[in-house]
Design an enzyme around this catalytic site. Structure first.
Site, PDB file in Angstrom:
ATOM      1  N   THR A  57      22.272  33.355  30.276  1.00  0.00           N
ATOM      2  CA  THR A  57      20.989  33.904  29.803  1.00  0.00           C
ATOM      3  C   THR A  57      21.204  35.119  28.915  1.00  0.00           C
ATOM      4  OG1 THR A  57      19.858  33.103  31.783  1.00  0.00           O
ATOM      5  CG2 THR A  57      18.763  34.832  30.521  1.00  0.00           C
ATOM      6  N   CYS A  58      22.153  35.957  29.294  1.00  0.00           N
ATOM      7  CA  CYS A  58      22.428  37.166  28.511  1.00  0.00           C
ATOM      8  C   CYS A  58      22.954  36.827  27.122  1.00  0.00           C
ATOM      9  CB  CYS A  58      23.435  38.045  29.251  1.00  0.00           C
ATOM     10  SG  CYS A  58      22.951  38.472  30.939  1.00  0.00           S
ATOM     11  N   SER A  59      23.831  35.828  27.047  1.00  0.00           N
ATOM     12  CA  SER A  59      24.469  35.476  25.779  1.00  0.00           C
ATOM     13  C   SER A  59      23.609  34.592  24.887  1.00  0.00           C
ATOM     14  CB  SER A  59      25.801  34.754  26.051  1.00  0.00           C
ATOM     15  OG  SER A  59      26.755  35.642  26.559  1.00  0.00           O
ATOM     16  N   SER A 112      27.443  35.966  30.270  1.00  0.00           N
ATOM     17  CA  SER A 112      26.712  35.053  31.154  1.00  0.00           C
ATOM     18  C   SER A 112      25.669  34.285  30.332  1.00  0.00           C
ATOM     19  CB  SER A 112      26.058  35.811  32.303  1.00  0.00           C
ATOM     20  OG  SER A 112      25.143  36.763  31.816  1.00  0.00           O
ATOM     21  N   LEU A 150      20.456  38.990  24.543  1.00  0.00           N
ATOM     22  CA  LEU A 150      21.107  39.734  23.456  1.00  0.00           C
ATOM     23  C   LEU A 150      20.778  39.173  22.072  1.00  0.00           C
ATOM     24  CD1 LEU A 150      23.108  41.885  22.401  1.00  0.00           C
ATOM     25  CD2 LEU A 150      24.958  40.266  22.906  1.00  0.00           C
TER      26      LEU A 150
END
Length: 230
Positions: A118-120, A116, A124
């Site tokens: 924001t996560c990518s 996703s 992270l």
């Protein structure tokens, strides 16, 4: 005997905090699941028969608590000679919370979904970029968890080039996320049951810091915040 109905919950923990008549106390509950259109009923037996007004809260892990033991999740095991290989995906391995957190200082962060935006693009990568900074602060292991299967987590880690810096943990059944109290019901958005975004510092199973984000936020779980807490 009082009956309470919770709407839209697939799982109910057997431990709650009950706020009633100005008293905040912990009670055990007897759980009777009644699956009807995703609604569940359960009974709470109160010591005070006059109790009529109450609020039910699920328990959320906090600093000073211990990581629940015996909970199983999965990781992909990749031999050193296969690391970085485009052809070798790894072998699924089931591990317990004791294996991840026992005897180590761990930075543990969770995301709603692999791949996703924001996560990518933000969450992270921050931990990958500051890997050495975390190590210099005495961190033994950095682990990322999401309610995804082990192959998705492995593919995401490979796509983001985490290598051996981050342990990509798959909690496909949301067992650990549920035990921590971090479940996020995103079924209205067609994403199923997920994890809330968070970061933790854990020392030998003991929680030292919890940064649990409000929806849409990335503030208390960033690598910069974690570094400041170490």
């Amino acid at each position: 005997l009082l009956w309470v109905k919770l709407i839209g919950l697939k799982r109910i923990k057997s431990h709650f905090v009950i706020e009633s008549s100005g008293i905040n106390a912990e009670y055990g509950v007897s759980v009777f699941l009644s699956d009807c259109s995703c609604s569940f009923a359960f009974s709470i037996i109160f010591n005070n028969p006059n109790t009529t007004h109450f609020t039910v809260h699920t328990m959320v892990i906090a600093a000073g608590d211990t990581i629940p033991s015996g909970i199983k999740v999965q990781v992909l095991e990749i031999p050193a000679d296969k690391e970085g290989s485009e052809e070798f995906c790894g072998l699924p391995k089931t591990v317990t919370t004791e294996e991840i957190f026992g005897g180590k200082r761990v930075v543990f962060f969770g995301v709603p979904a692999a791949f996703s935006p924001t996560c990518s693009e933000k969450h992270l990568p921050g931990f990958v970029e500051h890997f050495q900074d975390l190590k210099h602060k005495g961190v033994d292991l950095i682990a990322c968890i999401s309610v995804n299967d082990v192959w998705v987590m492995g593919s995401w880690g490979k796509e983001r080039r985490v290598g051996s810096k981050i342990l990509m943990v798959a909690d496909a059944n949301a067992a650990l996320i549920e035990a921590l109290g971090f479940l996020n019901d995103l079924r209205p958005k067609y994403m199923g049951v997920r994890s809330r975004r968070f970061a933790m510092i854990v020392e030998n199973m003991l929680v030292k810091y919890v940064g649990l984000e409000e929806p849409g936020k990335l503030e208390v779980s960033t690598v910069e915040t974690v570094l400041a807490k170490l």
